[in-house]
Design a protein around this motif. Structure first.
Motif, PDB file in Angstrom:
ATOM      1  N   THR A  14       8.247   6.468   2.292  1.00  0.00           N
ATOM      2  CA  THR A  14       7.167   6.945   3.195  1.00  0.00           C
ATOM      3  C   THR A  14       7.762   7.080   4.756  1.00  0.00           C
ATOM      4  O   THR A  14       6.968   7.341   5.454  1.00  0.00           O
ATOM      5  N   SER A  63      -5.179   7.470   2.809  1.00  0.00           N
ATOM      6  CA  SER A  63      -4.087   6.656   2.426  1.00  0.00           C
ATOM      7  C   SER A  63      -4.191   6.338   0.624  1.00  0.00           C
ATOM      8  O   SER A  63      -5.399   6.694   0.389  1.00  0.00           O
ATOM      9  N   THR A  65      -3.966   3.380  -0.232  1.00  0.00           N
ATOM     10  CA  THR A  65      -4.802   2.069  -0.448  1.00  0.00           C
ATOM     11  C   THR A  65      -6.088   2.455  -0.452  1.00  0.00           C
ATOM     12  O   THR A  65      -6.967   1.821  -1.128  1.00  0.00           O
ATOM     13  N   ASN A  68      -7.128   3.953  -3.562  1.00  0.00           N
ATOM     14  CA  ASN A  68      -7.183   2.990  -4.962  1.00  0.00           C
ATOM     15  C   ASN A  68      -8.681   2.469  -4.616  1.00  0.00           C
ATOM     16  O   ASN A  68      -9.288   2.085  -5.712  1.00  0.00           O
ATOM     17  N   GLU A  94      -2.844  -4.786  -1.125  1.00  0.00           N
ATOM     18  CA  GLU A  94      -3.959  -3.737  -0.503  1.00  0.00           C
ATOM     19  C   GLU A  94      -5.012  -4.545   0.110  1.00  0.00           C
ATOM     20  O   GLU A  94      -5.985  -4.533   0.311  1.00  0.00           O
ATOM     21  N   GLU A 142       0.018   1.515 -13.018  1.00  0.00           N
ATOM     22  CA  GLU A 142       0.777   2.407 -11.785  1.00  0.00           C
ATOM     23  C   GLU A 142       2.219   3.031 -12.516  1.00  0.00           C
ATOM     24  O   GLU A 142       2.754   2.736 -13.143  1.00  0.00           O
ATOM     25  N   ASP A 172      -2.969   4.352 -10.458  1.00  0.00           N
ATOM     26  CA  ASP A 172      -2.349   4.419  -9.086  1.00  0.00           C
ATOM     27  C   ASP A 172      -0.939   5.245  -9.220  1.00  0.00           C
ATOM     28  O   ASP A 172      -0.211   4.811  -9.664  1.00  0.00           O
ATOM     29  N   ALA A 174       0.721   6.752  -6.941  1.00  0.00           N
ATOM     30  CA  ALA A 174       1.325   7.071  -5.528  1.00  0.00           C
ATOM     31  C   ALA A 174       2.394   8.016  -5.891  1.00  0.00           C
ATOM     32  O   ALA A 174       2.765   8.871  -4.975  1.00  0.00           O
ATOM     33  N   ARG A 175       3.464   7.805  -6.794  1.00  0.00           N
ATOM     34  CA  ARG A 175       4.512   8.611  -7.087  1.00  0.00           C
ATOM     35  C   ARG A 175       4.128   9.401  -8.356  1.00  0.00           C
ATOM     36  O   ARG A 175       5.383   9.594  -9.042  1.00  0.00           O
ATOM     37  N   CYS A 200      -0.155  10.020  -3.774  1.00  0.00           N
ATOM     38  CA  CYS A 200       0.019  10.018  -2.405  1.00  0.00           C
ATOM     39  C   CYS A 200       0.968  11.307  -1.862  1.00  0.00           C
ATOM     40  O   CYS A 200       1.870  11.829  -2.699  1.00  0.00           O
ATOM     41  N   LYS A 203       4.434  10.203   0.610  1.00  0.00           N
ATOM     42  CA  LYS A 203       5.881   9.507   0.095  1.00  0.00           C
ATOM     43  C   LYS A 203       6.912  10.364  -0.053  1.00  0.00           C
ATOM     44  O   LYS A 203       7.250  11.268   0.753  1.00  0.00           O
TER      45      LYS A 203
HETATM   46  C1  PLP Z   1       2.524   2.283  -5.869  1.00  0.00           C
HETATM   47  C2  PLP Z   1       1.832   2.417  -4.535  1.00  0.00           C
HETATM   48  N1  PLP Z   1       0.585   2.622  -4.682  1.00  0.00           N
HETATM   49  C3  PLP Z   1      -0.124   2.815  -3.353  1.00  0.00           C
HETATM   50  C4  PLP Z   1       0.497   2.760  -2.344  1.00  0.00           C
HETATM   51  C5  PLP Z   1      -0.248   2.809  -0.853  1.00  0.00           C
HETATM   52  O1  PLP Z   1      -0.041   4.142  -0.231  1.00  0.00           O
HETATM   53  P1  PLP Z   1      -0.398   4.113   1.253  1.00  0.00           P
HETATM   54  O2  PLP Z   1       0.755   3.367   2.212  1.00  0.00           O
HETATM   55  O3  PLP Z   1      -0.783   5.354   1.666  1.00  0.00           O
HETATM   56  O4  PLP Z   1      -1.813   3.094   1.489  1.00  0.00           O
HETATM   57  C6  PLP Z   1       2.022   2.489  -2.228  1.00  0.00           C
HETATM   58  C7  PLP Z   1       2.542   2.373  -0.886  1.00  0.00           C
HETATM   59  O5  PLP Z   1       3.734   2.321  -0.713  1.00  0.00           O
HETATM   60  C8  PLP Z   1       2.674   2.262  -3.155  1.00  0.00           C
HETATM   61  O6  PLP Z   1       3.926   2.076  -3.443  1.00  0.00           O
END
Ligand code: PLP
Length: 342
Positions: A14, A63, A65, A68, A94, A142, A172, A174-175, A200, A203
């Protein structure tokens, strides 16, 4: 006096900063009022994301968060329950938003280091249709989970499990693109198994802000309302969406460099006698399995060399080069007294 070397920040992906070309794309973005649906750059990003993931629609959010949370709010009603991993972001990190803002009950459960659930255990957590219980509605996965990539075979099993138990499946992601790059598959090969996915931009993809939630058009319609309620409807936000478009064009394939650098780092650290069996690595995330005290000493030592960590985790990303990895290995060797394994 020697020239100070730039810091190497391994705390998270991030921490990436937008480069000159991304900033240029932001400055020259065509914008409009996105609350009226009139920001062409946001619209382009949402369409691009949905197309890439082969989903019906997408919505830009502030974001991961928020993304999700919106997904859970779209899928559930007050008094419903979602299942998530004990260490999953959607449960642990979260702020309890789904419970506080949505009246949703989380049902956390153990996840293996692979990011997988034991589906037999999961089956026991699904509540019967009885007024004593919350209604189990959603399963969250995830991907990646602490860097670990869910296999396509596992995702297919989870999809069947959800169909059998009438659960919606939210990822989720994010990655997400670290996962698709690691598997060398189109991201849609992953997302075809889920009802909704959040990924996201901020990241490894390197934008300053933003995530996308993708899913069925009806879900994304509801998401628009929830995003408004959460204060996430923004105006000339194409400035941020432009960074997202730039990232989708330029920063997905290069995630492989981050994975290669994480492997290089793992190899170097495993070459140090004290760490030979203490390194775990998946995609761009590496863990050193040593005590908190040892990490604290290493953290202090690293700080003197301009290297930042905050826990047992080291994360490679677009602002970490292979030369930086060499510097980290050299500094770690120095910390452990050069006890290099031969
Ligand atoms: C697996 C995972 N999900 C969701 C998020 C949430 O992202 P954000 O920081 O943009 O809210 C993160 C953030 O580090 C994450 O690692």
């Amino acid at each position: 006096m020697g020239v100070a070397q730039p810091a190497i920040d391994l705390r998270s992906d991030t921490v990436t900063k937008p480069g000159a070309a991304m900033r240029e794309a932001m400055v020259s973005a065509d914008v409009g009022d996105d609350v009226y649906g009139e920001d062409p750059t946001v619209n382009a990003l949402q369409e691009r994301a949905a197309t890439l993931l082969e989903m019906e629609a997408g919505i830009f959010t502030a974001s991961g968060t928020q993304s999700n949370l919106i997904a859970l709010l779209c899928h559930c009603q007050r008094g419903d329950e979602y299942i998530a991993g004990q260490e999953a972001h959607t449960y642990q990190f979260e702020g309890g938003g789904a419970a506080v803002l949505g009246g949703l009950q989380p049902q956390p459960t153990m996840v293996k280091t692979t990011g997988e659930y034991d589906l037999n255990v999961l089956a026991t957590l699904i509540k019967p249709d009885d007024p004593h219980y919350a209604r189990t509605r959603v399963l969250c996965v995830e991907n990646t989970h602490s860097g670990a990539v869910l296999t396509l075979e596992y995702l297919s099993e989870v999809r069947s499990f959800c169909d059998e138990h009438e659960l919606l499946l939210h990822m989720d992601g994010a990655r997400l693109f670290n996962a698709s790059v690691a598997l060398d598959v189109a991201p849609s090969a992953i997302t075809r198994h889920v009802d909704s996915v959040s990924f996201c931009l901020s990241k490894g993809l390197g934008t300053p802000v933003g995530s996308l939630l993708c899913g069925k058009a009806a879900v994304i319609d509801r998401a628009l309302r929830w995003r408004k309620m959460l204060g996430g409807a923004m105006r000339q936000v194409g400035i941020l969406a432009a960074a997202g478009l730039y990232a989708l064009d330029h920063n997905i394939d290069r995630l492989k460099e981050d994975h290669d650098n994480a492997l290089l780092l793992a190899e170097g650290l495993r070459g140090i006698t004290d760490l030979s069996d203490k390194i775990r690595v998946n995609t761009n995330i590496l863990f050193i399995d040593v005590s908190n005290e040892e990490i604290e000493s290493l953290r202090s030592h690293f700080a003197t060399d301009g290297i930042l960590i905050e826990s047992q985790r080291m994360v490679t990303h677009l602002d970490v080069s292979s030369d930086d990895v060499d510097r980290v290995i050299a500094s770690t060797q120095q910390f452990y007294g050069n006890s290099i394994r031969v």
